[in-house]
Design an enzyme around this catalytic site. Structure first.
Site, mmCIF file in Angstrom:
data_model
loop_
_atom_site.group_PDB
_atom_site.id
_atom_site.type_symbol
_atom_site.label_atom_id
_atom_site.label_comp_id
_atom_site.label_asym_id
_atom_site.label_seq_id
_atom_site.Cartn_x
_atom_site.Cartn_y
_atom_site.Cartn_z
ATOM 1 N N GLN A 46 1.617 -12.954 -2.783
ATOM 2 C CA GLN A 46 2.159 -11.603 -2.726
ATOM 3 C C GLN A 46 1.012 -10.613 -2.558
ATOM 4 O O GLN A 46 -0.090 -10.843 -3.024
ATOM 5 C CB GLN A 46 2.944 -11.290 -4.005
ATOM 6 C CG GLN A 46 4.096 -12.250 -4.270
ATOM 7 C CD GLN A 46 5.080 -12.347 -3.123
ATOM 8 O OE1 GLN A 46 5.489 -11.346 -2.558
ATOM 9 N NE2 GLN A 46 5.447 -13.566 -2.763
ATOM 10 N N GLY A 47 1.280 -9.508 -1.855
ATOM 11 C CA GLY A 47 0.265 -8.481 -1.670
ATOM 12 C C GLY A 47 -0.479 -8.593 -0.360
ATOM 13 O O GLY A 47 -1.407 -7.831 -0.111
ATOM 14 N N CYS A 48 -0.085 -9.546 0.475
ATOM 15 C CA CYS A 48 -0.703 -9.700 1.791
ATOM 16 C C CYS A 48 0.272 -9.192 2.849
ATOM 17 O O CYS A 48 1.464 -9.486 2.783
ATOM 18 C CB CYS A 48 -1.027 -11.171 2.068
ATOM 19 S SG CYS A 48 -2.223 -11.878 0.930
ATOM 20 N N VAL A 49 -0.233 -8.445 3.821
ATOM 21 C CA VAL A 49 0.606 -7.983 4.922
ATOM 22 C C VAL A 49 0.995 -9.183 5.788
ATOM 23 O O VAL A 49 2.143 -9.352 6.165
ATOM 24 C CB VAL A 49 -0.119 -6.904 5.759
ATOM 25 C CG1 VAL A 49 0.670 -6.544 6.996
ATOM 26 C CG2 VAL A 49 -0.376 -5.673 4.901
ATOM 27 N N SER A 50 0.013 -10.031 6.086
ATOM 28 C CA SER A 50 0.298 -11.280 6.803
ATOM 29 C C SER A 50 0.934 -12.245 5.812
ATOM 30 O O SER A 50 0.812 -12.072 4.604
ATOM 31 C CB SER A 50 -0.990 -11.908 7.321
ATOM 32 O OG SER A 50 -1.728 -10.996 8.074
#
Length: 143
Positions: A46-50
């Protein structure tokens, strides 16, 4: 698989950031393939754009200490390369070694702070925090 010192030496040889990005993408291609079943919501960072997945397996070394081994993947080429660098640092290490290694300092040393978008930097921090949390949990379980 390259060591972190190999990666450091190769980075020093590449002056141009386009060449460095190509090298990071190449590192991503060296990741061990992640089975489709491991591309699960439990493994998603969680917390990744990709989209990024990290799957952990705990093994024991000869002294009986836990070793955290990882597979990683991303749907973005550069992020996949960042995952490869992270796994070079952390996979196969004891929880103590993981917690003693400042991956963000290594990425800063390579110059990523100035060359990653804020979203990618946040995603990188999320990946590091996920692995450090795994290490803290493995230490707690071992004691």
């Amino acid at each position: 698989m390259a060591t972190i010192d190999d990666i450091r030496e190769n980075f020093e040889l590449l002056d141009d950031w386009d060449d460095r990005y190509r090298y990071v993408i190449e590192l991503g291609r060296t990741l061990e393939p992640m089975p489709e079943a491991e591309h699960s919501s439990a493994n998603k960072v969680q917390g990744c754009v990709s989209q990024v997945w990290l799957s952990k397996k705990v093994e024991r070394n000869g002294a009986g200490e836990p070793l955290l081994k990882y597979l990683g993947d991303s749907d973005a080429h550069i992020v996949r390369g960042l995952v490869a660098i992270l796994l070079t640092l952390y996979s196969g290490q004891t929880p103590q070694q993981i917690l003693a290694t400042d991956a963000l300092a290594v990425f800063d040393e390579f110059g990523f702070r100035e060359h990653l978008t804020p979203q990618r930097s946040n995603g990188l921090r999320s990946m590091v925090e996920r692995i450090r949390t795994d290490a803290r949990e493995a230490l707690a379980a071992a004691s």
